[in-house]
Design an enzyme around this catalytic site. Structure first.
Site, short mmCIF file in Angstrom:
data_model
loop_
_atom_site.label_atom_id
_atom_site.label_comp_id
_atom_site.label_asym_id
_atom_site.label_seq_id
_atom_site.Cartn_x
_atom_site.Cartn_y
_atom_site.Cartn_z
N ASN A 34 0.83 -1.21 0.00
CA ASN A 34 0.00 0.00 0.00
C ASN A 34 0.86 1.26 0.00
OD1 ASN A 34 -2.06 -1.78 0.14
ND2 ASN A 34 -2.53 -1.45 2.30
N VAL A 35 0.34 2.27 -0.67
CA VAL A 35 1.05 3.54 -0.75
C VAL A 35 0.46 4.55 0.23
CG1 VAL A 35 1.88 3.11 -3.09
CG2 VAL A 35 -0.32 4.25 -2.78
N ASP A 36 -0.55 4.14 1.00
CA ASP A 36 -1.07 5.01 2.06
C ASP A 36 -0.15 4.93 3.28
OD1 ASP A 36 -1.97 2.95 4.01
OD2 ASP A 36 -3.48 2.44 2.51
N HIS A 50 5.86 -0.69 -2.76
CA HIS A 50 5.37 -0.01 -3.96
C HIS A 50 5.41 1.51 -3.81
CE1 HIS A 50 3.00 -3.84 -5.39
NE2 HIS A 50 4.30 -3.92 -5.63
N CYS A 76 17.03 20.18 -5.33
CA CYS A 76 17.86 20.77 -6.40
C CYS A 76 17.26 22.03 -6.99
CB CYS A 76 18.11 19.75 -7.50
SG CYS A 76 16.65 19.37 -8.51
N GLY A 131 -5.25 -9.09 3.00
CA GLY A 131 -5.93 -8.13 2.11
C GLY A 131 -5.26 -7.90 0.78
N THR A 132 -4.75 -8.95 0.18
CA THR A 132 -4.18 -8.78 -1.16
C THR A 132 -4.66 -9.90 -2.08
OG1 THR A 132 -2.12 -8.64 -2.45
CG2 THR A 132 -1.99 -9.86 -0.37
N ASN A 153 -8.12 -12.76 4.29
CA ASN A 153 -8.63 -11.99 3.15
C ASN A 153 -10.15 -12.15 3.10
OD1 ASN A 153 -7.40 -10.36 1.01
ND2 ASN A 153 -8.37 -11.75 -0.43
N LEU A 154 -10.79 -11.19 2.46
CA LEU A 154 -12.24 -11.25 2.35
C LEU A 154 -12.70 -12.52 1.64
CD1 LEU A 154 -14.45 -9.34 3.27
CD2 LEU A 154 -14.35 -8.19 1.05
C1 BJW Z 1 -10.25 -7.41 1.81
C2 BJW Z 1 -11.12 -6.46 2.32
C3 BJW Z 1 -11.27 -6.42 3.72
C4 BJW Z 1 -11.12 -6.26 0.17
N1 BJW Z 1 -10.58 -7.27 4.49
N2 BJW Z 1 -9.60 -8.24 2.59
C5 BJW Z 1 3.64 -12.08 -15.84
C6 BJW Z 1 3.92 -12.95 -14.80
C7 BJW Z 1 4.52 -12.49 -13.65
C8 BJW Z 1 4.83 -11.15 -13.48
C9 BJW Z 1 4.55 -10.31 -14.52
C10 BJW Z 1 3.97 -10.76 -15.68
N3 BJW Z 1 3.82 -9.70 -16.51
C11 BJW Z 1 4.28 -8.59 -15.87
C12 BJW Z 1 4.73 -8.94 -14.66
C13 BJW Z 1 5.29 -8.08 -13.59
C14 BJW Z 1 4.27 -7.12 -13.03
C15 BJW Z 1 3.00 -7.87 -12.66
O1 BJW Z 1 2.88 -8.48 -11.62
N4 BJW Z 1 1.99 -7.80 -13.52
C16 BJW Z 1 0.73 -8.52 -13.25
C17 BJW Z 1 -0.40 -7.70 -13.82
C18 BJW Z 1 0.85 -9.91 -13.81
N5 BJW Z 1 4.87 -6.58 -11.83
C19 BJW Z 1 5.67 -5.52 -11.88
O2 BJW Z 1 5.87 -4.90 -12.94
C20 BJW Z 1 6.38 -5.12 -10.60
N6 BJW Z 1 7.76 -4.99 -10.85
C21 BJW Z 1 8.52 -6.04 -11.22
O3 BJW Z 1 8.04 -7.15 -11.38
O4 BJW Z 1 9.84 -5.73 -11.36
C22 BJW Z 1 10.72 -6.77 -11.81
C23 BJW Z 1 11.27 -7.63 -10.72
C24 BJW Z 1 10.97 -7.45 -9.38
C25 BJW Z 1 11.48 -8.26 -8.40
C26 BJW Z 1 12.30 -9.27 -8.74
C27 BJW Z 1 12.64 -9.46 -10.06
C28 BJW Z 1 12.13 -8.64 -11.04
C29 BJW Z 1 5.86 -3.77 -10.11
C30 BJW Z 1 4.47 -3.86 -9.64
C31 BJW Z 1 3.95 -2.48 -9.28
C32 BJW Z 1 2.51 -2.52 -8.81
N7 BJW Z 1 2.01 -1.23 -8.71
C33 BJW Z 1 0.63 -1.03 -8.28
C34 BJW Z 1 0.18 0.42 -8.59
C35 BJW Z 1 1.04 1.44 -7.98
C36 BJW Z 1 0.61 1.78 -6.57
C37 BJW Z 1 -0.62 2.65 -6.51
O5 BJW Z 1 -0.96 3.36 -7.47
O6 BJW Z 1 -1.29 2.59 -5.48
O7 BJW Z 1 0.49 -1.37 -6.89
S1 BJW Z 1 -0.53 -2.12 -9.09
C38 BJW Z 1 -1.61 -2.27 -7.72
O8 BJW Z 1 -1.72 -3.68 -7.42
C39 BJW Z 1 -0.90 -1.59 -6.53
C40 BJW Z 1 -1.05 -2.64 -5.46
O9 BJW Z 1 -0.04 -2.47 -4.48
C41 BJW Z 1 -0.97 -3.93 -6.23
C42 BJW Z 1 -1.56 -5.11 -5.52
O10 BJW Z 1 -2.93 -4.95 -5.32
P1 BJW Z 1 -3.61 -5.50 -3.97
O11 BJW Z 1 -3.08 -4.75 -2.83
O12 BJW Z 1 -3.52 -6.97 -3.95
O13 BJW Z 1 -5.12 -5.00 -4.18
P2 BJW Z 1 -6.34 -5.74 -4.94
O14 BJW Z 1 -7.38 -4.72 -5.18
O15 BJW Z 1 -5.87 -6.49 -6.13
O16 BJW Z 1 -6.85 -6.84 -3.90
C43 BJW Z 1 -7.44 -6.48 -2.67
C44 BJW Z 1 -7.84 -7.76 -1.92
O17 BJW Z 1 -8.36 -7.38 -0.66
C45 BJW Z 1 -8.93 -8.57 -2.64
O18 BJW Z 1 -8.56 -9.95 -2.65
C46 BJW Z 1 -10.17 -8.37 -1.76
O19 BJW Z 1 -11.00 -9.52 -1.71
C47 BJW Z 1 -9.55 -8.12 -0.41
N8 BJW Z 1 -10.36 -7.29 0.49
N9 BJW Z 1 -11.75 -5.78 1.33
C48 BJW Z 1 -9.82 -8.19 3.94
N10 BJW Z 1 -12.17 -5.54 4.36
#
Ligand code: BJW
Length: 231
Positions: free
Chosen positions: A89-91, A106, A136, A173-174, A199-200
Site C-alpha cells: 500500500n502507498v497510504d 510499492h 535541487c 488483504g491482497t 482476506n475477504l
Molecule cells: C479485503 C477487504 C477487507 C477487500 N478485508 N480483505 C507475468 C507474470 C509475472 C509477473 C509479470 C507478468 N507480466 C508482468 C509482470 C510483472 C508485473 C505484474 O505483476 N503484472 C501482473 C499484472 C501480472 N509486476 C511488476 O511490474 C512489478 N515490478 C517487477 O516485477 O519488477 C521486476 C522484478 C521485481 C522483483 C524481482 C525481479 C524482477 C511492479 C508492480 C507495481 C505494482 N504497482 C501497483 C500500482 C502502484 C501503486 C498505486 O498506485 O497505489 O500497486 S498495481 C496495484 O496492485 C498496486 C497494489 O499495491 C498492487 C496489488 O494490489 P492488492 O493490494 O492486492 O489489491 P487488490 O485490489 O488487487 O486486492 C485487494 C484484496 O483485498 C482482494 O482480494 C479483496 O478480496 C480483499 N479485500 N476488502 C480483507 N475488508
C-alpha cells in the site's frame, strides 16, 4: 522466538474507506491500469497521472487507520522477536496506527521523487502544478514516488532475506494478482515458514497457504494478533 513476516495489500485499508484496485468499485474503474500506473503512461500524459495521484494523496487526509492497522501496530510494539510489515500500500495508515517496522515496497503517496536529482522528499500537497524540488530547485521534475508496472519494487533484498528467515508468513488483504509480492508465499513456504492468509475471499494464491481465514481484516486481524500474543 518466531520471526514474523506480514504482507499487506489494499484490502487492509478498505474498511478505512480507501478503494481497492480490482473489482467493480476498484480504483482502476474509470482508468485503464496502463493509463495511470506505468512509466509509459506518465511519459504520455503526465497531467492525467499527476491528477490521479494528487486526488489519492488528498484523500489520505480524510481517512483513519482501522482496527486491523491498529492490531498490527500493537503486534509491532509488543512482539519481542523479529517482525517486518511489508506493505504494497502507498497510504500511510500502518504508520499512523503506530507501526514502525514497515517497508513500502510499492512506494508512498506522501513522497515525491525528483527525476532531475534523484532525491526523495516527504510531500503532502499536489504535484500537478509542477512545484520545484526542495533538493535541487528544478521545477516540474517531481513525480509520485510510486512503483509502477515494469519498475523494481523497493527493498527487495531485505524482503527476500526476511522471507527466507521467516517462521510465520501472513498475507492480509491482497488479491495475489501482482508480482513479485504474489510469489512471496511460495518463497516463504519453501524456506520452511508456516503460511496464513487473511482476506475477504480466497486469493489467487490461496492454495499455497497452510491456513486461509476469510472475512474482513478489521474483524479477523485483531483476533489473530491476540492469538499470537498468547491472550
Ligand atoms: C479485503 C477487504 C477487507 C477487500 N478485508 N480483505 C507475468 C507474470 C509475472 C509477473 C509479470 C507478468 N507480466 C508482468 C509482470 C510483472 C508485473 C505484474 O505483476 N503484472 C501482473 C499484472 C501480472 N509486476 C511488476 O511490474 C512489478 N515490478 C517487477 O516485477 O519488477 C521486476 C522484478 C521485481 C522483483 C524481482 C525481479 C524482477 C511492479 C508492480 C507495481 C505494482 N504497482 C501497483 C500500482 C502502484 C501503486 C498505486 O498506485 O497505489 O500497486 S498495481 C496495484 O496492485 C498496486 C497494489 O499495491 C498492487 C496489488 O494490489 P492488492 O493490494 O492486492 O489489491 P487488490 O485490489 O488487487 O486486492 C485487494 C484484496 O483485498 C482482494 O482480494 C479483496 O478480496 C480483499 N479485500 N476488502 C480483507 N475488508
Amino acid at each position: 522466538m518466531e520471526r514474523i513476516l506480514i504482507l499487506t495489500g489494499a484490502g487492509i485499508s478498505a474498511e478505512s474507506g480507501l478503494a481497492t484496485f480490482r473489482g467493480p468499485d476498484g480504483l482502476w474503474e474509470g482508468h485503464r491500469v496502463e493509463d495511470v500506473a506505468t512509466p509509459e503512461a506518465f511519459a504520455r500524459d503526465p497531467a492525467l497521472v499527476q491528477a490521479f495521484y494528487d486526488a489519492r494523496r488528498a484523500r489520505l487526509d480524510e481517512v483513519q487507520p482501522n482496527a486491523a492497522h491498529r492490531a498490527l501496530a500493537r503486534l509491532d510494539r509488543e512482539w519481542p522477536g523479529e517482525l517486518l510489515i511489508v506493505t504494497q500500500n502507498v497510504d500511510d495508515l500502518h504508520e499512523r496506527a503506530g507501526a514502525r517496522r514497515v517497508l513500502h515496497m510499492h512506494g508512498e503517496l506522501r513522497s515525491a521523487w525528483c527525476l532531475a536529482c534523484d532525491a526523495r522528499t516527504a510531500w503532502r500537497d499536489g504535484l500537478s502544478s509542477g512545484p520545484a524540488c526542495p533538493a535541487c530547485g528544478k521545477a516540474g521534475a517531481l513525480r509520485p514516488d510510486i512503483v509502477w508496472f515494469g519498475e523494481m519494487p523497493y527493498g527487495m533484498e531485505r524482503i527476500e532475506a526476511a522471507l527466507r528467515e521467516a517462521d510465520l508468513f501472513v498475507s492480509i488483504g491482497t488479491s495475489g494478482a501482482v508480482y513479485p509480492a504474489a510469489g512471496f508465499v511460495q518463497t516463504a513456504r519453501y524456506a520452511g515458514a508456516r503460511t496464513l492468509e487473511i482476506n475477504l475471499e480466497p486469493s489467487l494464491g490461496s492454495v499455497w497457504f497452510d491456513e486461509v481465514r476469510t472475512g474482513p481484516a478489521g474483524k479477523l486481524v485483531p483476533g489473530w494478533v491476540e492469538e499470537v500474543l498468547g491472550e
